[in-house]
Write a protein that holds these residues in place. Structure first.
Motif, PDB file in Angstrom:
ATOM      1  N   VAL A  16       0.823  -1.188  -0.099  1.00  0.00           N
ATOM      2  CA  VAL A  16       0.060  -0.044  -0.030  1.00  0.00           C
ATOM      3  C   VAL A  16       0.841   1.139   0.023  1.00  0.00           C
ATOM      4  CG1 VAL A  16      -1.935  -1.113   1.176  1.00  0.00           C
ATOM      5  CG2 VAL A  16      -0.374  -0.022   2.310  1.00  0.00           C
ATOM      6  N   LEU A  17       2.229   1.022   0.247  1.00  0.00           N
ATOM      7  CA  LEU A  17       3.102   2.359   0.286  1.00  0.00           C
ATOM      8  C   LEU A  17       3.130   3.077  -1.073  1.00  0.00           C
ATOM      9  CD1 LEU A  17       4.905   3.862   1.983  1.00  0.00           C
ATOM     10  CD2 LEU A  17       6.655   2.461   1.238  1.00  0.00           C
ATOM     11  N   PRO A  18       3.030   2.456  -2.099  1.00  0.00           N
ATOM     12  CA  PRO A  18       2.915   3.406  -3.374  1.00  0.00           C
ATOM     13  C   PRO A  18       1.687   4.318  -3.693  1.00  0.00           C
ATOM     14  CG  PRO A  18       3.862   1.242  -3.910  1.00  0.00           C
ATOM     15  CD  PRO A  18       3.334   1.020  -2.667  1.00  0.00           C
ATOM     16  N   VAL A  19       0.611   3.719  -2.994  1.00  0.00           N
ATOM     17  CA  VAL A  19      -0.606   4.279  -3.156  1.00  0.00           C
ATOM     18  C   VAL A  19      -0.761   5.852  -2.218  1.00  0.00           C
ATOM     19  CG1 VAL A  19      -3.148   4.469  -2.722  1.00  0.00           C
ATOM     20  CG2 VAL A  19      -1.962   2.540  -3.846  1.00  0.00           C
ATOM     21  N   CYS A  20       0.040   5.463  -1.025  1.00  0.00           N
ATOM     22  CA  CYS A  20       0.273   6.577  -0.139  1.00  0.00           C
ATOM     23  C   CYS A  20       1.130   7.481  -0.658  1.00  0.00           C
ATOM     24  CB  CYS A  20       0.651   6.057   1.222  1.00  0.00           C
ATOM     25  SG  CYS A  20      -0.390   4.792   2.026  1.00  0.00           S
ATOM     26  N   GLY A  22       1.948   8.110  -3.529  1.00  0.00           N
ATOM     27  CA  GLY A  22       1.434   9.052  -4.655  1.00  0.00           C
ATOM     28  C   GLY A  22       0.646  10.102  -4.465  1.00  0.00           C
ATOM     29  N   THR A  23      -0.196   9.843  -3.438  1.00  0.00           N
ATOM     30  CA  THR A  23      -1.223  10.832  -3.003  1.00  0.00           C
ATOM     31  C   THR A  23      -0.959  11.706  -1.826  1.00  0.00           C
ATOM     32  OG1 THR A  23      -2.240   9.299  -1.614  1.00  0.00           O
ATOM     33  CG2 THR A  23      -3.068   9.306  -3.691  1.00  0.00           C
ATOM     34  N   ALA A  24      -0.160  11.291  -0.908  1.00  0.00           N
ATOM     35  CA  ALA A  24       0.426  12.081   0.382  1.00  0.00           C
ATOM     36  C   ALA A  24       1.065  13.464  -0.217  1.00  0.00           C
ATOM     37  CB  ALA A  24       1.553  11.174   0.831  1.00  0.00           C
ATOM     38  N   ALA A  25       1.798  13.488  -1.221  1.00  0.00           N
ATOM     39  CA  ALA A  25       2.333  14.915  -1.207  1.00  0.00           C
ATOM     40  C   ALA A  25       1.961  15.658  -2.528  1.00  0.00           C
ATOM     41  CB  ALA A  25       4.095  14.640  -1.361  1.00  0.00           C
ATOM     42  N   GLY A  26       0.839  14.720  -3.192  1.00  0.00           N
ATOM     43  CA  GLY A  26       0.496  15.423  -4.656  1.00  0.00           C
ATOM     44  C   GLY A  26       0.078  16.588  -4.548  1.00  0.00           C
ATOM     45  N   PRO A  27      -1.100  16.932  -4.069  1.00  0.00           N
ATOM     46  CA  PRO A  27      -1.603  18.403  -3.988  1.00  0.00           C
ATOM     47  C   PRO A  27      -0.897  19.570  -3.395  1.00  0.00           C
ATOM     48  CG  PRO A  27      -3.236  16.741  -2.898  1.00  0.00           C
ATOM     49  CD  PRO A  27      -1.973  16.025  -3.108  1.00  0.00           C
ATOM     50  N   PHE A  28       0.253  18.807  -2.138  1.00  0.00           N
ATOM     51  CA  PHE A  28       0.806  20.010  -1.688  1.00  0.00           C
ATOM     52  C   PHE A  28       2.235  20.201  -2.425  1.00  0.00           C
ATOM     53  CE2 PHE A  28      -1.151  17.685   1.981  1.00  0.00           C
ATOM     54  CZ  PHE A  28      -1.837  18.777   2.287  1.00  0.00           C
ATOM     55  N   LEU A  38       9.749  18.172   0.706  1.00  0.00           N
ATOM     56  CA  LEU A  38       8.366  17.920   1.253  1.00  0.00           C
ATOM     57  C   LEU A  38       8.465  16.170   0.899  1.00  0.00           C
ATOM     58  CD1 LEU A  38       5.433  17.792   2.371  1.00  0.00           C
ATOM     59  CD2 LEU A  38       4.548  18.044   0.123  1.00  0.00           C
ATOM     60  N   ARG A  39       9.122  15.865  -0.275  1.00  0.00           N
ATOM     61  CA  ARG A  39       9.327  14.387  -0.686  1.00  0.00           C
ATOM     62  C   ARG A  39      10.259  13.887   0.344  1.00  0.00           C
ATOM     63  NH1 ARG A  39       8.376  16.562  -6.169  1.00  0.00           N
ATOM     64  NH2 ARG A  39      10.603  16.441  -6.156  1.00  0.00           N
ATOM     65  N   LEU A  40      11.027  14.723   0.779  1.00  0.00           N
ATOM     66  CA  LEU A  40      12.174  13.880   1.841  1.00  0.00           C
ATOM     67  C   LEU A  40      11.300  13.804   3.032  1.00  0.00           C
ATOM     68  CD1 LEU A  40      14.950  13.381   2.096  1.00  0.00           C
ATOM     69  CD2 LEU A  40      15.584  15.553   2.859  1.00  0.00           C
ATOM     70  N   LEU A  41      10.501  14.760   3.582  1.00  0.00           N
ATOM     71  CA  LEU A  41       9.994  14.410   4.699  1.00  0.00           C
ATOM     72  C   LEU A  41       9.135  13.216   4.794  1.00  0.00           C
ATOM     73  CD1 LEU A  41       9.092  18.267   5.661  1.00  0.00           C
ATOM     74  CD2 LEU A  41      10.812  16.544   6.933  1.00  0.00           C
ATOM     75  N   VAL A  42       8.302  13.142   3.574  1.00  0.00           N
ATOM     76  CA  VAL A  42       7.330  12.001   3.407  1.00  0.00           C
ATOM     77  C   VAL A  42       8.278  10.820   3.407  1.00  0.00           C
ATOM     78  CG1 VAL A  42       5.780  11.039   1.693  1.00  0.00           C
ATOM     79  CG2 VAL A  42       5.577  13.427   2.130  1.00  0.00           C
ATOM     80  N   THR A  43       9.344  10.703   2.556  1.00  0.00           N
ATOM     81  CA  THR A  43      10.167   9.721   2.594  1.00  0.00           C
ATOM     82  C   THR A  43      10.730   9.173   4.101  1.00  0.00           C
ATOM     83  OG1 THR A  43      10.973  10.114   0.267  1.00  0.00           O
ATOM     84  CG2 THR A  43      12.242   8.667   1.641  1.00  0.00           C
ATOM     85  N   GLY A  44      11.058  10.171   4.807  1.00  0.00           N
ATOM     86  CA  GLY A  44      11.683   9.733   5.962  1.00  0.00           C
ATOM     87  C   GLY A  44      10.596   9.078   7.011  1.00  0.00           C
ATOM     88  N   ALA A  45       9.574   9.857   7.093  1.00  0.00           N
ATOM     89  CA  ALA A  45       8.324   8.988   7.601  1.00  0.00           C
ATOM     90  C   ALA A  45       8.057   7.681   7.014  1.00  0.00           C
ATOM     91  CB  ALA A  45       7.150  10.188   7.498  1.00  0.00           C
ATOM     92  N   ALA A  46       7.995   7.577   5.989  1.00  0.00           N
ATOM     93  CA  ALA A  46       7.548   6.226   5.233  1.00  0.00           C
ATOM     94  C   ALA A  46       8.573   5.109   5.785  1.00  0.00           C
ATOM     95  CB  ALA A  46       7.290   6.431   3.850  1.00  0.00           C
ATOM     96  N   VAL A  47       9.965   5.324   5.495  1.00  0.00           N
ATOM     97  CA  VAL A  47      10.984   4.437   5.812  1.00  0.00           C
ATOM     98  C   VAL A  47      11.082   4.351   7.494  1.00  0.00           C
ATOM     99  CG1 VAL A  47      13.524   4.109   5.874  1.00  0.00           C
ATOM    100  CG2 VAL A  47      12.476   5.162   4.034  1.00  0.00           C
ATOM    101  N   ALA A  48      10.838   5.231   8.043  1.00  0.00           N
ATOM    102  CA  ALA A  48      10.512   4.945   9.654  1.00  0.00           C
ATOM    103  C   ALA A  48       9.428   4.052   9.938  1.00  0.00           C
ATOM    104  CB  ALA A  48      10.321   6.313  10.443  1.00  0.00           C
ATOM    105  N   GLY A 136      15.682   3.671  -4.425  1.00  0.00           N
ATOM    106  CA  GLY A 136      14.076   4.227  -4.652  1.00  0.00           C
ATOM    107  C   GLY A 136      14.028   5.338  -3.724  1.00  0.00           C
ATOM    108  N   VAL A 137      14.847   5.489  -2.649  1.00  0.00           N
ATOM    109  CA  VAL A 137      14.563   6.810  -1.900  1.00  0.00           C
ATOM    110  C   VAL A 137      15.126   8.026  -3.007  1.00  0.00           C
ATOM    111  CG1 VAL A 137      15.529   8.133   0.094  1.00  0.00           C
ATOM    112  CG2 VAL A 137      14.554   5.798   0.138  1.00  0.00           C
ATOM    113  N   VAL A 138      16.191   7.958  -3.415  1.00  0.00           N
ATOM    114  CA  VAL A 138      16.791   8.976  -4.320  1.00  0.00           C
ATOM    115  C   VAL A 138      15.832   9.442  -5.414  1.00  0.00           C
ATOM    116  CG1 VAL A 138      18.911   9.569  -5.678  1.00  0.00           C
ATOM    117  CG2 VAL A 138      19.079   8.482  -3.432  1.00  0.00           C
TER     118      VAL A 138
END
Length: 149
Positions: A16-20, A22-28, A38-48, A136-138
């Motif tokens: 389910v991670l790709p769906v999250c 793809g949509t988590a940072a989209g509008p922002f 913003l993508r770096l913050l989302v990445t850090g949260a997802a990896v953690a 993937g992260v980069v």
């Protein structure tokens, strides 16, 4: 029972991670000055969160739990970047299924390409997992999710 079920936790999370992603940072991303940050913050949260899920299997084999989670999260990020939104989950789902279903020889030993089934002390499997996670992260931080068409 836990030894049999713990590999499913990271696999289900990364499905389910790709769906999250793809949509988590989209509008922002259209309204912030620096979408990469913003993508770096989302990445850090997802990896953690993913490595928190990996703790489910740490009682059985910490090295294998974190190595396999790194590989699966890396595949999820790569799927998010390079596959369309509707198919972004495929890499994180089909690669593990392929490894788990066809990755062992008749003797019970894993093939070298079946990284998820490699012994916990396998340096090659650990290195490959780290490379896939880093790639993937980069890729996600630099490019973001694949555009919706």
């Amino acid at each position: 029972m836990q030894a049999m079920l713990w590999p499913l936790a990271p696999a289900l999370f990364t499905a389910v991670l790709p769906v999250c992603l793809g949509t988590a940072a989209g509008p922002f991303e259209r309204t912030v000055r620096d979408p990469g940050r913003l993508r770096l913050l989302v990445t850090g949260a997802a990896v953690a969160l993913a490595f928190g899920v990996a703790l489910c299997g740490a009682a059985v084999s910490p090295a294998m739990a974190f190595r396999n989670t790194a590989l699966l999260v890396g595949l999820a990020f790569l799927g998010t970047v390079f596959l369309p939104a509707g198919a972004a989950w495929a890499a994180a789902v089909f690669v593990p299924v392929l490894m788990w279903l066809t990755g062992t020889r008749a003797t019970g030993r894993a093939y070298p390409w079946a990284v998820l089934l490699a012994p916990p002390a396998s340096a090659a499997a650990g290195a490959l997992s780290a490379v896939v996670l880093a790639a993937g992260v980069v890729a996600y931080v630099v490019r973001g999710s694949a555009p919706i068409r």
